[in-house]
Design an enzyme around this catalytic site. Structure first.
Site, PDB file in Angstrom:
ATOM      1  N   LYS A  53      34.846  46.063  23.262  1.00  0.00           N
ATOM      2  CA  LYS A  53      34.934  47.293  24.056  1.00  0.00           C
ATOM      3  C   LYS A  53      33.601  47.754  24.626  1.00  0.00           C
ATOM      4  CE  LYS A  53      39.374  48.579  23.383  1.00  0.00           C
ATOM      5  NZ  LYS A  53      40.304  48.920  24.477  1.00  0.00           N
ATOM      6  N   SER A 304      38.640  39.840  18.886  1.00  0.00           N
ATOM      7  CA  SER A 304      38.213  41.007  19.652  1.00  0.00           C
ATOM      8  C   SER A 304      37.428  42.060  18.885  1.00  0.00           C
ATOM      9  CB  SER A 304      39.428  41.672  20.302  1.00  0.00           C
ATOM     10  OG  SER A 304      40.366  42.028  19.303  1.00  0.00           O
TER      11      SER A 304
END
Lengths: 319, 319
Positions: A53, A304
């Site tokens: 992110k 991720s």
């Protein structure tokens, strides 16, 4: 929208490359033998703030005007976007206010505060995320930064896939988690442009099936907050922007059960020696479980995120 | 002995480079701020077989004659050398028999068998390791491969420090775990040659003080098996070869307590998202605890191994 493409990601790459970590691509012969493919793990759990992110958040902050940065930014996030935006804002000297669900992992709330952001808690089971975000933005006069529904977020995230292909060469398939779709829209754009014909597969929690249903029905469905250990995937609707990109690029969707996610987290811990949160391990989970098969192929996997406390990790792995 | 030097390590590098993983060097701005130095973590926990030991084992197997490989190799090891030798032997098609302590971590015993070696268990508290090894070698006619007391082992291990400096440039200090000394002899040789004047610091468990005492007394002391969570450091005497190298190169020794080791394992889990076993985290433990200070300096740290089961990890971190 039709104009979003590889150029956006390469431009984002120029913006973020001095600030984000070029995360390693880990491999394991044991893993390759187990699944019968060459698996390339792009380790965004090792990224600054512990998830991919940070790429999109920094890219978005970089696009704001001086006046916007002075007003400050806000977001709604269960944790990874929160930390990412908090750090990105700090790098630009901008104030950040983050609305986080009361039941977000404490380690994520603490880390967000640690990066200097103001954290406001809300009840995600009674107030929709986007509604909560709009209220905060209007009341405080802040610039709202979506965690997933923005081309700048996807362009930033796409740089992870770009690095993977630059470092390891062409791939035959990419498997990545899908929460709101912001990451996948970026990865899919890169893979479609650089590895024509490659399979692009998204994985979401069996308890959600948000993207699976939205793509099947050709329209974004809205669901109840899914109860899954994959707290990065507890969205109630896909982003409009990533949905269009995923539809245009024919992203396949599959699901993984809670047990399959835990098995992947455990495998990554014991064999790869890396820490993943549930949504960070879900792409590998689908490959390990045999839901996706890619015999003899070169398969890129986006790992991720890794934001999970040691105690929470241990309690999840207890029988 | 006086001839052991950088050349031995660069030669080993040529032998092992196609087979070992060039492990990533991870960094963390949070860590840098915490200790006031630029910290470069050479992640040998991500190495094949989960520790740096594979480098030396492979280098040693490569040096054997065809006849020796056909007879097969043996070793005594609490785990990491066991797995490393088992895999190295398999790569050369050589049989391997490994003597392991009954109380070695089950995950290490299982992994050693998984690489195709025969495992024989013994009681490390009643029979000295070297005596046990000699008996096995003689009874079975095998080639004994020391886990630490052999220039070929140190030359192989040294390639980790060589990669660190090749990839990241000169360092002002290197901190590494010391068990039997085999790894340190290799690292120290590389750092002494390539970064003249750099500090070279070994870290061992407070419960052991084996190298600390041996270097202080100018002679190898023999101790009882130290009871520490750092199972990679439960040796009773330093290797003769590494002792001489460490003495010649003025390696400093410090110790870390069990709590400091656990704090470092926890930090590496939660902030760096990597899994370390106690002896793998001990070098960072000494830096985090402030036992070693290197203000403003570039500090290389060998994170030597990550072979620990998820449950064992969790139970260690419980209060």
């Amino acid at each position: 929208l039709g104009q979003f493409g590889l150029d956006d990601v390469t431009r984002a790459s120029g913006v973020v490359s001095d600030v984000v970590l070029r995360t390693p691509v880990l491999t394991s012969r044991t893993l390759d033998e187990l699944v019968g493919a060459k698996v390339l793990l792009k380790c965004e759990n090792l990224q600054r703030t512990g998830s991919f992110k940070f790429r999109g958040a920094f890219n978005t902050l970089a696009s704001l005007t001086k006046e916007e940065r002075e007003r400050g930014v806000c977001a709604v996030s269960s944790g990874n976007h929160a930390q990412a935006l908090a750090l990105a804002a700090r790098e630009f000297g901008a104030p950040a206010v983050i609305l986080m669900p009361e039941d977000a992992p404490p380690v994520k709330i603490a880390a967000t505060r640690g990066y200097g952001a103001e954290v406001v808690l809300y009840d995600r089971y009674s107030l929709p995320q986007d509604e909560a975000g709009r209220r905060l933005r209007d009341e405080r006069g802040l610039v709202f930064v979506s965690s997933h529904d923005d081309p700048r977020i996807s362009a930033g995230a796409g740089t992870a896939a770009l690095e993977l292909i630059q470092d390891e060469g062409p791939i035959d398939a990419l498997i990545a988690p899908v929460g709101g779709g912001g990451g996948m829209a970026g990865y899919a754009t890169v893979v479609d442009a650089l590895c024509p014909g490659a399979r692009i597969v998204g994985v979401e929690a069996e308890a959600s099936r948000l993207a699976t249903r939205s793509l099947a029905e050709g329209d974004r469905v809205r669901i109840e907050v899914p109860r899954t250990i994959a707290d990065g995937q507890q969205l109630t609707i896909l982003g409009a922007f990533p949905f269009e990109v995923m539809r245009r690029l024919d992203v396949e969707m599959v699901t993984a059960t809670e047990d399959q996610i835990l098995a992947a987290m455990s495998f990554l811990f014991e064999r790869l020696k890396i820490v993943t949160e549930p949504s960070g391990a879900i792409a590998l989970a689908a490959l390990l479980a045999g839901t996706i098969r890619a015999p003899g192929r070169r398969v890129g996997i986006i790992v991720s995120g890794g934001n999970i406390g040691a105690r929470r990790f241990a309690s999840l792995l207890e029988p």
